[in-house]
Structures are given as structure tokens and as C-alpha cells.
Design a protein around this motif. Structure first.
Motif, PDB file in Angstrom:
ATOM      1  N   VAL A   8      44.011  42.443  54.929  1.00  0.00           N
ATOM      2  CA  VAL A   8      43.684  41.113  54.419  1.00  0.00           C
ATOM      3  C   VAL A   8      44.846  40.507  53.637  1.00  0.00           C
ATOM      4  CG1 VAL A   8      42.099  39.830  52.900  1.00  0.00           C
ATOM      5  CG2 VAL A   8      41.222  41.691  54.318  1.00  0.00           C
ATOM      6  N   VAL A   9      45.089  39.221  53.884  1.00  0.00           N
ATOM      7  CA  VAL A   9      46.044  38.451  53.086  1.00  0.00           C
ATOM      8  C   VAL A   9      45.287  37.296  52.440  1.00  0.00           C
ATOM      9  CG1 VAL A   9      48.041  36.898  53.207  1.00  0.00           C
ATOM     10  CG2 VAL A   9      48.104  39.069  54.416  1.00  0.00           C
ATOM     11  N   LEU A  10      45.433  37.171  51.121  1.00  0.00           N
ATOM     12  CA  LEU A  10      44.790  36.087  50.384  1.00  0.00           C
ATOM     13  C   LEU A  10      45.863  35.086  49.986  1.00  0.00           C
ATOM     14  CD1 LEU A  10      42.713  38.306  47.891  1.00  0.00           C
ATOM     15  CD2 LEU A  10      41.917  37.341  50.071  1.00  0.00           C
ATOM     16  N   VAL A  11      45.578  33.799  50.167  1.00  0.00           N
ATOM     17  CA  VAL A  11      46.545  32.751  49.820  1.00  0.00           C
ATOM     18  C   VAL A  11      45.882  31.750  48.888  1.00  0.00           C
ATOM     19  CG1 VAL A  11      47.830  30.774  50.755  1.00  0.00           C
ATOM     20  CG2 VAL A  11      47.850  32.960  51.986  1.00  0.00           C
ATOM     21  N   ASP A  12      46.569  31.438  47.791  1.00  0.00           N
ATOM     22  CA  ASP A  12      46.093  30.341  46.944  1.00  0.00           C
ATOM     23  C   ASP A  12      47.276  29.709  46.215  1.00  0.00           C
ATOM     24  OD1 ASP A  12      43.086  29.415  46.086  1.00  0.00           O
ATOM     25  OD2 ASP A  12      44.587  28.861  44.593  1.00  0.00           O
ATOM     26  N   ARG A  52      51.375  27.326  48.898  1.00  0.00           N
ATOM     27  CA  ARG A  52      50.557  26.390  49.662  1.00  0.00           C
ATOM     28  C   ARG A  52      50.553  26.792  51.129  1.00  0.00           C
ATOM     29  NH1 ARG A  52      48.987  21.456  47.141  1.00  0.00           N
ATOM     30  NH2 ARG A  52      48.413  20.870  49.251  1.00  0.00           N
ATOM     31  N   ALA A  53      49.432  26.572  51.765  1.00  0.00           N
ATOM     32  CA  ALA A  53      49.294  26.884  53.188  1.00  0.00           C
ATOM     33  C   ALA A  53      50.378  26.165  53.993  1.00  0.00           C
ATOM     34  CB  ALA A  53      47.915  26.460  53.671  1.00  0.00           C
ATOM     35  N   LEU A  96      41.779  21.092  56.993  1.00  0.00           N
ATOM     36  CA  LEU A  96      41.632  22.545  57.014  1.00  0.00           C
ATOM     37  C   LEU A  96      42.245  23.179  58.263  1.00  0.00           C
ATOM     38  CD1 LEU A  96      40.240  24.457  55.057  1.00  0.00           C
ATOM     39  CD2 LEU A  96      38.168  24.284  56.420  1.00  0.00           C
ATOM     40  N   VAL A  97      42.070  22.521  59.404  1.00  0.00           N
ATOM     41  CA  VAL A  97      42.618  23.100  60.642  1.00  0.00           C
ATOM     42  C   VAL A  97      44.154  23.102  60.595  1.00  0.00           C
ATOM     43  CG1 VAL A  97      40.612  22.735  62.137  1.00  0.00           C
ATOM     44  CG2 VAL A  97      42.315  20.903  61.922  1.00  0.00           C
ATOM     45  N   GLU A  98      44.723  22.100  59.953  1.00  0.00           N
ATOM     46  CA  GLU A  98      46.195  22.093  59.850  1.00  0.00           C
ATOM     47  C   GLU A  98      46.670  23.191  58.891  1.00  0.00           C
ATOM     48  OE1 GLU A  98      48.048  18.249  59.288  1.00  0.00           O
ATOM     49  OE2 GLU A  98      50.052  19.145  59.216  1.00  0.00           O
ATOM     50  N   TYR A  99      45.902  23.495  57.883  1.00  0.00           N
ATOM     51  CA  TYR A  99      46.255  24.602  56.971  1.00  0.00           C
ATOM     52  C   TYR A  99      46.141  25.954  57.684  1.00  0.00           C
ATOM     53  CZ  TYR A  99      45.557  21.603  52.750  1.00  0.00           C
ATOM     54  OH  TYR A  99      45.624  20.647  51.773  1.00  0.00           O
ATOM     55  N   LYS A 109      56.248  21.736  64.271  1.00  0.00           N
ATOM     56  CA  LYS A 109      56.244  20.737  63.179  1.00  0.00           C
ATOM     57  C   LYS A 109      55.005  20.861  62.281  1.00  0.00           C
ATOM     58  CE  LYS A 109      54.358  17.120  66.162  1.00  0.00           C
ATOM     59  NZ  LYS A 109      54.529  15.850  66.785  1.00  0.00           N
ATOM     60  N   TYR A 110      54.032  21.670  62.681  1.00  0.00           N
ATOM     61  CA  TYR A 110      52.825  21.851  61.863  1.00  0.00           C
ATOM     62  C   TYR A 110      52.835  23.206  61.182  1.00  0.00           C
ATOM     63  CZ  TYR A 110      51.210  17.908  64.626  1.00  0.00           C
ATOM     64  OH  TYR A 110      51.102  16.692  65.233  1.00  0.00           O
ATOM     65  N   PRO A 111      52.290  23.314  59.969  1.00  0.00           N
ATOM     66  CA  PRO A 111      51.764  22.239  59.150  1.00  0.00           C
ATOM     67  C   PRO A 111      52.877  21.345  58.616  1.00  0.00           C
ATOM     68  CG  PRO A 111      51.711  24.315  57.931  1.00  0.00           C
ATOM     69  CD  PRO A 111      52.189  24.632  59.300  1.00  0.00           C
ATOM     70  N   ARG A 112      52.522  20.083  58.403  1.00  0.00           N
ATOM     71  CA  ARG A 112      53.503  19.149  57.839  1.00  0.00           C
ATOM     72  C   ARG A 112      53.761  19.490  56.367  1.00  0.00           C
ATOM     73  NH1 ARG A 112      50.207  14.059  59.080  1.00  0.00           N
ATOM     74  NH2 ARG A 112      48.580  15.627  58.878  1.00  0.00           N
TER      75      ARG A 112
END
Ligand code: SAM
Length: 243
Positions: A101-105, A132-133, A160-163, A229-232
Motif C-alpha cells: 500500500v502507498v498512501l498519498v496526502d 499532491r497527486a 478525481l479521475v485526473e488525480y 500531459k496528465y495530470p496537469r
């Protein structure tokens, strides 16, 4: 009915309702996690839910509903974007110690809390990243490298989908934890999902044990690579959601 049950009984019986057999060790880990959450919550803002039974149901069991709904393969690599106080990532790790598991905040204080939880619970194969995502999604070690991305209460679906989708390998899944009213958000995200290389696989409706609150799990499958190019850049997905 849940009022007569202890925290441990809620976790154990709620787990059974979700088809999970949580052993004694898992229940004890949830107890310690709950204690740490309440302790740290006096100093930093982690959750507005402070009733012990509500923590069991609305945070811990809510995080686990995915395990009763989709097959999460043994040792698969899971990223939780915008994990906050660790939801759903830490409950998933407690219930399924095999997961990587990787947690991101993006909030440093919450990341400090998560590090303490991982340390005190002696969890292995779980890492926390502060950032940031939109930035981490470009790191080579993360990009398109996860079997499963999850997110709860982080942003509206087009954002959310872009993150999340840039983290998912082709063939992997992104599951968004949503409340009952998610149809409109799902529709609004349709073009973004296509652009990011995914397809809507299923929207599963489910219910929280004991209290019966409706939940939706929106399941996306990555079918193609996400364009580089995503995420911007940070902030842009929220300011100008893909449409
Ligand atoms: N997922 C947790 C839950 O269900 O309780 C936390 C929800 S909290 C409302 C949203 C969290 O997402 C916050 O901790 C915030 O710092 C984080 N967040 C929001 N946007 C983010 C981004 N672009 N990258 C990383 N974290 C983000």
C-alpha cells in the motif's frame, strides 16, 4: 442495534457482514488505530467523527466495503490518493496484510499522523508520501504502476479521475468511494475518463453494516496509457476539470 455492541464486536460482526473474517490481531490493530485517531484529533484536524462506534462503522467498515465487492488480488499494489487520516488505505492494510500500500496526502500534519500509525501498528509494506497527486502521478516509480487506486471524499469525479488514473497500470482499476448521489458526477466525468485511458466498468451500490447508509463504488478499468500531459499542474484539475 449497534449501540449494544462494543467497538471490537462492531468491527468483527461488521466484517462478517462484508464477508471478511477479521482475526483477533486485526481487531486489536483497529482498536489502536482508533485510539491514535482520537488522541491526535485533539491536536490536529483529522475527523469530525469522534464517537467510537461511528468511527468503527463510518470510517473503518466503510473503508472495507470494497473488499466484499471486488476481487483484490493477493499482494497487489494499491495507492490511496488523498488518504487524510488513512481512509480507506489503512483499514485495507489491516484487513489484508498481504497488500502493498502507498498512501498519498498533501497535508504534512496528516502524513505525520499516518507515519505514527504505521509505526505503532508495526505495519509492513506500506509507505506514506507527502505531496499532491498532480506531482506524484508523474514520478516514474508511481506512474501506471498500481493494480488498484482508491479514493474517498477527495474531489468530484472529473477531478478525481485526473488525480488517480495516471497511477493505474493498463489493466488495473480505480475505485472511487462515493455516497448515494453519484450518477451526475459519473456522467460529468465520462469524457475525462476516456481521455485518461479508462472505461467505466461498473457502479456498485452497497450499504454500510448496521446503519444501512447507501454507498456507491464507482469502478474504472484502465484500458490504455494515460497521455503524458496528465495530470496537469497542481491545482489545474480542480480549477478547470476535464470535460
Ligand atoms: N480519504 C480520507 C477520508 O475518506 O476520510 C480523507 C478525506 S479529506 C476530506 C481529503 C484529503 O485529500 C485531505 O487530507 C487532503 O489533504 C487530500 N487531498 C486533496 N487534494 C489532494 C491532492 N491533489 N493530492 C493529494 N492529496 C490531496
Amino acid at each position: 442495534m449497534s449501540k449494544n455492541l462494543t467497538f471490537a464486536e462492531l468491527i468483527k460482526q461488521g466484517g462478517q457482514e462484508l464477508n471478511l473474517n477479521l482475526d483477533k490481531k486485526a481487531v486489536l490493530l483497529f482498536e489502536t488505530y482508533k485510539d491514535l485517531l482520537l488522541e491526535w484529533n485533539q491536536r490536529i484536524n483529522l475527523t469530525s467523527i469522534t464517537d467510537v462506534n461511528e468511527i468503527a462503522i463510518k470510517h473503518f467498515l466503510d473503508s472495507l466495503i470494497i473488499l466484499g465487492e471486488i476481487e483484490v488480488k493477493v499482494q497487489c499494489r494499491v495507492v490511496d490518493i488523498g488518504t487524510g487520516a488513512g481512509f480507506p488505505g489503512i483499514p485495507l492494510k489491516i484487513a489484508r496484510p498481504d497488500l502493498n500500500v502507498v498512501l498519498v496526502d498533501s497535508l504534512q500534519k496528516r502524513v505525520a499522523f499516518l507515519r505514527e500509525v504505521i509505526d505503532k501498528l508495526q505495519l509492513k509494506n506500506i509507505e506514506v508520501y507527502h505531496g499532491r497527486a498532480e506531482e506524484l502521478g508523474h514520478y516514474p516509480e508511481f506512474r501506471e504502476s498500481f493494480d488498484l487506486a482508491v479514493a474517498r471524499a477527495v474531489a468530484k469525479m472529473p477531478v478525481l479521475v485526473e488525480y488517480n488514473l495516471p497511477f493505474v497500470r493498463v489493466g488495473g482499476q480505480f475505485v472511487a468511494f462515493k455516497g448515494p448521489e453519484s450518477d451526475e458526477e459519473v456522467k460529468l466525468a465520462a469524457n475525462a475518463v476516456f481521455e485518461l485511458g479508462a472505461e467505466l466498468e461498473e457502479a456498485k451500490e452497497t450499504y454500510l453494516p448496521f446503519i444501512g447508509d447507501r454507498r456507491s463504488l464507482i469502478i474504472y478499468r484502465k484500458t490504455k496509457h494515460t497521455p503524458p500531459k496528465y495530470p496537469r499542474r497542481p491545482g489545474l484539475p480542480e480549477k478547470k476539470p476535464l470535460g
